[in-house]
Design an enzyme around this catalytic site. Structure first.
Site, mmCIF file in Angstrom:
data_model
loop_
_atom_site.group_PDB
_atom_site.id
_atom_site.type_symbol
_atom_site.label_atom_id
_atom_site.label_comp_id
_atom_site.label_asym_id
_atom_site.label_seq_id
_atom_site.Cartn_x
_atom_site.Cartn_y
_atom_site.Cartn_z
ATOM 1 N N ARG A 52 28.660 48.049 45.521
ATOM 2 C CA ARG A 52 29.618 47.405 46.409
ATOM 3 C C ARG A 52 29.990 48.401 47.503
ATOM 4 O O ARG A 52 30.641 49.415 47.234
ATOM 5 C CB ARG A 52 30.867 46.963 45.644
ATOM 6 N N GLU B 168 22.490 34.602 39.999
ATOM 7 C CA GLU B 168 22.696 36.020 39.741
ATOM 8 C C GLU B 168 22.177 36.484 38.390
ATOM 9 O O GLU B 168 21.795 37.648 38.246
ATOM 10 C CB GLU B 168 24.186 36.362 39.865
ATOM 11 N N GLU C 174 41.884 34.062 50.429
ATOM 12 C CA GLU C 174 40.843 33.635 49.485
ATOM 13 C C GLU C 174 41.437 33.351 48.106
ATOM 14 O O GLU C 174 42.075 34.209 47.509
ATOM 15 C CB GLU C 174 39.788 34.734 49.354
ATOM 16 N N GLU D 54 26.038 30.000 41.075
ATOM 17 C CA GLU D 54 26.133 31.464 41.062
ATOM 18 C C GLU D 54 25.660 32.059 39.747
ATOM 19 O O GLU D 54 24.974 33.084 39.736
ATOM 20 C CB GLU D 54 27.566 31.918 41.374
ATOM 21 N N ARG E 71 51.338 37.509 61.397
ATOM 22 C CA ARG E 71 50.569 37.731 60.177
ATOM 23 C C ARG E 71 49.084 37.625 60.524
ATOM 24 O O ARG E 71 48.627 36.593 61.021
ATOM 25 C CB ARG E 71 50.896 36.700 59.091
ATOM 26 N N GLU F 128 19.836 36.486 45.721
ATOM 27 C CA GLU F 128 19.591 36.527 47.159
ATOM 28 C C GLU F 128 18.912 37.852 47.480
ATOM 29 O O GLU F 128 18.944 38.794 46.678
ATOM 30 C CB GLU F 128 20.913 36.372 47.913
ATOM 31 N N PRO G 110 47.101 38.480 48.160
ATOM 32 C CA PRO G 110 47.732 37.465 48.999
ATOM 33 C C PRO G 110 48.568 37.992 50.158
ATOM 34 O O PRO G 110 49.052 37.209 50.961
ATOM 35 C CB PRO G 110 48.604 36.684 48.007
ATOM 36 N N GLY G 111 48.704 39.298 50.277
ATOM 37 C CA GLY G 111 49.445 39.842 51.406
ATOM 38 C C GLY G 111 48.737 39.614 52.731
ATOM 39 O O GLY G 111 49.376 39.470 53.768
ATOM 40 N N ALA H 263 29.997 36.134 40.253
ATOM 41 C CA ALA H 263 30.960 35.485 41.147
ATOM 42 C C ALA H 263 30.300 35.201 42.482
ATOM 43 O O ALA H 263 29.249 35.770 42.797
ATOM 44 C CB ALA H 263 32.181 36.382 41.350
#
Length: 192
Positions: free
Chosen positions: A72, A104, A127, A100, A42, A145, A122-123, A84
């Protein structure tokens, strides 16, 4: 239950090696025996964890949700999202959420509550993300930032839900939190 029929609830780690380390995440290649008995490799993206801030302004009859729009690169597009960010080493989730939100958006909040915790993918990504409901908002000056170019907007909850349903909001953490809030306000009431 007889001992021989019990299954392990976690994988048994046989070997792990770090194959990449960057400033935000690192990657390990793990050899494991999973609870089902399958031996497998994995490759896992590791991360310190993130916070998501569901900042809600409640001075009107319908609550408004604080959304951000920013570019993004991974999505190759501008996305609408909730504020976030990463939890820094030694920092609590709540402290990270407060930091945050201020950095932001410039907003602070007087009332905080963690309402969701989940894994976005989750595969292969370890995080975890915690959503904090922030209420009692007060505007201020943002402290982004250097690489953050963020545009903010307070959006009525019903409009935010429409943005989700029409595919205007495509960010999973934002979709989850907005639908959670809508359900809390408008969903079926629990039986007592």
């Amino acid at each position: 239950m007889p001992k021989s029929s019990r299954r392990a609830t976690k994988a048994r780690l046989l070997a792990s090696r770090e194959v990449y380390r960057g400033p935000v995440f690192w990657v390990t290649s793990d050899q494991v025996i999973e609870p089902t008995g399958v031996r497998v490799r994995r490759d896992i993206v590791r991360h310190s964890g993130s916070v998501v801030i569901l900042a809600v302004e409640e001075s009107r009859s319908q609550p408004r949700v604080l959304l951000e729009r920013q570019y993004r690169h991974a999505a190759e597009d501008y996305l609408w999202e909730l504020p976030a960010g990463r939890i820094d080493k030694g920092e609590s989730g709540l402290a990270a959420a407060k930091r945050e939100l201020l950095e932001e958006t410039g907003y602070t909040a007087s009332r905080w509550k963690r309402v969701l915790k989940f894994y976005a993918s989750p595969g292969f990504v370890a995080e975890s993300m915690s959503v904090y409901l922030a209420r009692g908002l007060r505007p201020g000056t943002a402290q982004p930032e250097a690489d953050e170019v963020i545009h903010i907007r307070l959006v009525p909850l019903s409009a935010a839900v429409r943005m989700v349903m029409r595919g205007t909001i495509r960010d999973a953490k934002t979709i989850s939190a907005i639908l959670w809030l809508n359900h809390q306000r408008n969903g079926p009431k629990p039986h007592r």
